[in-house]
Scaffold this motif. Structure first.
Motif, PDB file in Angstrom:
ATOM      1  N   ASN A   3       0.823  -1.219   0.000  1.00  0.00           N
ATOM      2  CA  ASN A   3       0.000   0.000   0.000  1.00  0.00           C
ATOM      3  C   ASN A   3       0.857   1.270   0.000  1.00  0.00           C
ATOM      4  O   ASN A   3       0.635   2.193   0.774  1.00  0.00           O
ATOM      5  CB  ASN A   3      -0.935  -0.015   1.213  1.00  0.00           C
ATOM      6  CG  ASN A   3      -2.139   0.888   0.992  1.00  0.00           C
ATOM      7  OD1 ASN A   3      -2.460   1.242  -0.128  1.00  0.00           O
ATOM      8  ND2 ASN A   3      -2.803   1.228   2.074  1.00  0.00           N
ATOM      9  N   MET A   4       1.875   1.277  -0.869  1.00  0.00           N
ATOM     10  CA  MET A   4       2.809   2.400  -0.927  1.00  0.00           C
ATOM     11  C   MET A   4       2.058   3.685  -1.257  1.00  0.00           C
ATOM     12  O   MET A   4       1.007   3.684  -1.881  1.00  0.00           O
ATOM     13  CB  MET A   4       3.888   2.133  -1.978  1.00  0.00           C
ATOM     14  CG  MET A   4       3.348   1.972  -3.394  1.00  0.00           C
ATOM     15  SD  MET A   4       4.631   1.699  -4.624  1.00  0.00           S
ATOM     16  CE  MET A   4       5.233   3.375  -4.815  1.00  0.00           C
ATOM     17  N   ASN A  80      -6.609   4.928   0.171  1.00  0.00           N
ATOM     18  CA  ASN A  80      -6.664   3.495   0.463  1.00  0.00           C
ATOM     19  C   ASN A  80      -6.928   2.605  -0.747  1.00  0.00           C
ATOM     20  O   ASN A  80      -6.723   1.387  -0.665  1.00  0.00           O
ATOM     21  CB  ASN A  80      -7.756   3.223   1.496  1.00  0.00           C
ATOM     22  CG  ASN A  80      -7.474   3.884   2.822  1.00  0.00           C
ATOM     23  OD1 ASN A  80      -6.643   3.415   3.600  1.00  0.00           O
ATOM     24  ND2 ASN A  80      -8.163   4.998   3.091  1.00  0.00           N
ATOM     25  N   PHE A  81      -7.387   3.188  -1.835  1.00  0.00           N
ATOM     26  CA  PHE A  81      -7.799   2.384  -2.976  1.00  0.00           C
ATOM     27  C   PHE A  81      -7.274   2.992  -4.281  1.00  0.00           C
ATOM     28  O   PHE A  81      -6.766   4.111  -4.290  1.00  0.00           O
ATOM     29  CB  PHE A  81      -9.338   2.314  -3.062  1.00  0.00           C
ATOM     30  CG  PHE A  81      -9.996   1.824  -1.802  1.00  0.00           C
ATOM     31  CD1 PHE A  81     -10.152   0.466  -1.555  1.00  0.00           C
ATOM     32  CD2 PHE A  81     -10.465   2.731  -0.841  1.00  0.00           C
ATOM     33  CE1 PHE A  81     -10.761   0.011  -0.392  1.00  0.00           C
ATOM     34  CE2 PHE A  81     -11.072   2.294   0.326  1.00  0.00           C
ATOM     35  CZ  PHE A  81     -11.218   0.932   0.558  1.00  0.00           C
ATOM     36  N   ILE A  82      -7.413   2.239  -5.351  1.00  0.00           N
ATOM     37  CA  ILE A  82      -7.278   2.785  -6.695  1.00  0.00           C
ATOM     38  C   ILE A  82      -8.696   2.914  -7.233  1.00  0.00           C
ATOM     39  O   ILE A  82      -9.315   1.926  -7.652  1.00  0.00           O
ATOM     40  CB  ILE A  82      -6.444   1.870  -7.618  1.00  0.00           C
ATOM     41  CG1 ILE A  82      -5.047   1.646  -7.046  1.00  0.00           C
ATOM     42  CG2 ILE A  82      -6.381   2.468  -9.022  1.00  0.00           C
ATOM     43  CD1 ILE A  82      -4.175   2.886  -6.990  1.00  0.00           C
ATOM     44  N   ALA A 152     -11.235  -0.988   3.945  1.00  0.00           N
ATOM     45  CA  ALA A 152      -9.816  -0.618   3.996  1.00  0.00           C
ATOM     46  C   ALA A 152      -9.126  -1.283   5.186  1.00  0.00           C
ATOM     47  O   ALA A 152      -8.005  -1.803   5.061  1.00  0.00           O
ATOM     48  CB  ALA A 152      -9.666   0.896   4.071  1.00  0.00           C
ATOM     49  N   GLY A 153      -9.797  -1.288   6.345  1.00  0.00           N
ATOM     50  CA  GLY A 153      -9.213  -1.901   7.531  1.00  0.00           C
ATOM     51  C   GLY A 153      -9.056  -3.403   7.383  1.00  0.00           C
ATOM     52  O   GLY A 153      -8.031  -3.986   7.798  1.00  0.00           O
ATOM     53  N   THR A 154     -10.052  -4.033   6.797  1.00  0.00           N
ATOM     54  CA  THR A 154      -9.990  -5.490   6.618  1.00  0.00           C
ATOM     55  C   THR A 154      -8.874  -5.877   5.665  1.00  0.00           C
ATOM     56  O   THR A 154      -8.188  -6.889   5.861  1.00  0.00           O
ATOM     57  CB  THR A 154     -11.347  -6.009   6.097  1.00  0.00           C
ATOM     58  OG1 THR A 154     -12.390  -5.574   6.964  1.00  0.00           O
ATOM     59  CG2 THR A 154     -11.364  -7.525   6.038  1.00  0.00           C
TER      60      THR A 154
END
Length: 732
Positions: A3-4, A80-82, A152-154
């Protein structure tokens, strides 16, 4: 890398899609679905948030406003995502694979389609609309912010488990996606299923039919043209088919279709002031539409209403033929380029100075509106005719936003004779008053109300459907309405020429799917080929210009090359070398659009008949055979395949018309003005253009095109028809 950090920027402005571009000012840093974006997800080890929608989608607009433009939501997505935004009309393949996942795991679906996907493209969790931070619809745990935080946490804490779940889900989806692969190996002609399955198909629809309002099920109600077409046409097949179905069943099937089409024509789903039909009705009685208008719906409804008029001769259906054909061949739907645009939005501004769009604002009316626009007689007649009430006619339970209070959708609520009797007027006066009222309301609407946004993409598949409907309508109305007939034919020709010039490569013989500001990058899918071929065959039979037949033959060769399954037969929806598809599926069940294989089988039978091509006939039978298990178990879901099943058993009838004369003219007029499933018409001589056809069809090479001849071919035998025999054709 784990998760850079990566600085994302919104790239929607790089897209040609109006839907994707509408998100270019979102705080969410949307990416486009591309090899580079997918590689970025793998490098950063981020989940992909795939959001699929389309320009005319109301809830897509709601979620964009509530969430994607919200700073807090954008922060969660960007960090947190793309996040990837996709137009489902450009990439129906991506939409299909994740919609299948959502429906399999939740039992529901719809748009916007929002799915969380691993860097390997495996789906792990999804939904449709989630309420934004300030939405009144938000409940604890169901708000979009809560979903994003949880997912995101999971991913951070249980990445391996989610990856394993994603792999398991895809494995299960592969097991479910067996359509067209269940038949015995080398299914040659569907011998394992008999015509009698049409009885089961009829019973399937009969049990679901709404005898009060037409249509199937309760609400929401969709027009379902492929199923209505099958029901309407059962009685137009050969006597052997009618004997199997039964006289009572054939009549009832036709009546189910006719009743549904009449209720649609009189309902709020039909634009009673302008032209065209909305996508579906929120209510059981067709009174309250979801207001977006889609080309694929109108393109299918046109030939369906034509069939309804041809078998019943009722004016209500003929009026709809003209209405829908006019909608597709005039602005804003038919573009200057010739292609027909994709859709019009449900939402629009109530006044030009407003900054908030309201669903249905362009189409609904208050009693005050009527009083402002109409004179006293028009007000009295039109308000009753369209059920306009002082307090509005839209139930509060269907108005979640509270934006339709005091508004009315226009629905025909009176037959003209009854209305005339109640008001003490002549029927002719009532008709004239409704006509003048409609004209005034249309002028007022066009002058004072901002029109809903237009999605001006030209989608090949949908244009193919439109070309076919317009061509058939033009041919059938040639003598009755010559001016309109010419306009519809011109519209069909312009669309066909637009696609051939701008979306077809003469070098590779392949299609692009979409045109907007130039051809899109997405190549054509199987439905683009199938629907366009079908439309071109109809256009050939309307013009007898073999340019369209040659183009159809070329496209058929390409469709076979890219999508044909050599092992189990039938056509895949996507090509073999596509890297971003998890599961390669075949499509035979009809939904909002007809199935690829249902249309393709019919195309192959028609081409086989017109071109005397045994290979095409064999492949048509193999396509039917590939779905013999599904046809046996769920024939009511494969309405588009039923006609081809019948053709595989009884064959196609081909009329060959040569030269000019009384018999030639009579048979052509007969063919134009009847519903004729599993018939083709070929023309040589006269005004037909047939040089290519005569070189392609061996039977035509030595023909004297100056000598009048009418011939009917069935199977391997042909016979000449006398004028008396011509006059008895198509009489069931």
């Amino acid at each position: 890398m784990d998760n850079m950090h990566v600085a994302l920027r919104n790239r929607c402005g790089e897209s040609k899609s109006p839907y994707v571009r509408s998100h270019m000012d979102n705080a969410t840093a949307w990416q486009l679905w591309s090899p580079g974006t997918l590689e970025l997800a793998r490098k950063t080890n981020r989940l992909i948030f795939v959001s699929v929608g389309y320009s005319a989608c109301h809830w897509c607009h709601v979620m964009a406003h509530e969430s994607f433009a919200n700073d807090r939501i954008a922060q969660l997505l960007n960090e947190n995502f793309i996040p990837i935004k996709i137009d489902r009309e450009e990439r129906p393949d991506i939409d299909r694979q994740y919609m299948d996942f959502l429906q399999a795991t939740s039992g529901g679906g719809g748009w916007p389609l929002n799915v969380f996907v691993t860097p390997d493209l495996h789906p792990i969790f999804g939904g449709t609309y989630w309420p934004g931070p300030k939405s009144e619809r938000a409940q604890p745990g169901t708000a979009f912010e809560d979903v994003l935080v949880k997912v995101a946490g999971t991913w951070k804490e249980q990445e391996k488990k989610l990856r394993d779940n994603g792999k398991h889900i895809v494995s299960k989806l592969r097991e479910f996606a067996q359509e067209g692969t269940l038949a015995d190996d080398k299914a040659e002609d569907g011998e394992g299923v008999e015509i009698e399955v049409i009885e089961d198909a009829y019973e399937h629809h009969k049990t679901r039919f709404d005898s009060k309002y037409g249509g199937f099920g309760a609400q929401p109600k969709f027009p379902t043209p492929p199923h209505l077409k099958a029901l309407l046409r059962f009685g137009e097949h050969d006597q052997v088919v009618r004997d199997i179905a039964g006289d009572e069943e054939v009549t009832n099937a036709r009546n189910m279709a006719l009743k549904t089409l009449e209720h649609i024509a009189k309902g709020g789903i039909k634009d009673q002031i302008g032209h065209g039909v909305a996508r579906y009705s929120v209510t059981r009685d067709w009174s309250l539409p979801h207001f977006e208008k889609m080309l694929y719906d109108n393109a299918q409804l046109l030939p369906l209403y034509l069939d309804a008029w041809l078998v019943s001769k009722k004016d209500v259906y003929l009026e709809m033929v003209h209405d829908v054909a006019t909608y597709m061949t005039t602005e804003p739907m038919q573009s200057k380029l010739g292609g027909i645009n994709a859709s019009e939005d449900a939402d629009s501004l109530e006044q030009p100075q407003d900054d908030h769009k309201v669903e249905g604002a362009f189409y609904v009316w208050s009693m005050d509106d009527f009083r402002q626009v109409l004179d006293q007689t028009e007000l009295k007649v039109c308000a009753k005719y369209w059920n306009v009430k002082l307090a509005g006619n839209i139930e509060q339970r269907y108005d979640a936003e509270g934006e339709l209070i005091g508004k009315n959708t226009l629905c025909v609520s009176y037959e003209i004779p009854r209305l005339a009797q109640e008001l003490g007027l002549s029927e002719e006066d009532v008709k004239k008053t409704i006509s003048s009222g409609r004209r005034k309301l249309l002028e007022y609407r066009n002058k004072n109300r901002p029109r809903p946004a237009l999605d001006d993409k030209i989608v090949v598949a949908w244009n193919g459907l439109a070309i076919g409907g317009l061509a058939r309508a033009s041919a059938a109305l040639l003598k009755l309405s010559p001016q309109e007939s010419a306009a519809y034919l011109e519209g069909a020709k312009r669309a066909a020429h637009c696609i051939q010039e701008h979306l077809f490569s003469s070098e590779t013989k392949t299609l692009h799917r979409v045109y907007r500001e130039g051809p899109g990058e997405t190549p054509g899918f199987a439905d683009d080929y199938a629907f366009l071929i079908s439309g071109l065959l109809d256009l050939y039979e309307a013009t007898f210009d073999d340019l369209y037949l040659e183009f159809a033959d070329t496209l058929q060769q390409t469709q076979m090359k890219l999508f044909w399954d050599e092992k189990k037969y039938a056509f895949f929806s996507t090509p073999a070398d596509q890297p971003d598809i998890l599961i390669r599926t075949k499509d035979a069940m009809d939904n909002a659009e007809p199935s690829v294989n249902g249309v393709s089988a019919q195309n192959l039978f028609r081409l086989a008949s017109l071109l005397n091509d045994e290979k095409y006939e064999k492949m048509a039978k193999q396509t039917v055979g590939a779905f013999e298990v599904e046809l046996s178990q769920h024939p009511g879901l494969l309405s588009g395949m039923l006609s081809s099943l019948i053709a595989s058993k009884l064959g196609i009838k081909g009329l060959m018309v040569v030269g000019e004369g009384v018999a030639a003219e009579a048979v052509l007029e007969k063919a134009r003005c009847h519903v004729r499933p599993n018939w083709t018409v070929l023309r040589v001589g006269g005004e037909a253009k047939s040089e290519w056809l005569r070189s392609r069809n061996e039977l035509l090479k030595g023909l004297d095109e100056t000598k009048e001849l009418v011939q009917l071919c069935e199977g391997s035998s042909c016979r000449l028809l006398s004028l008396k025999e011509v006059e008895s054709l198509f009489l069931n």
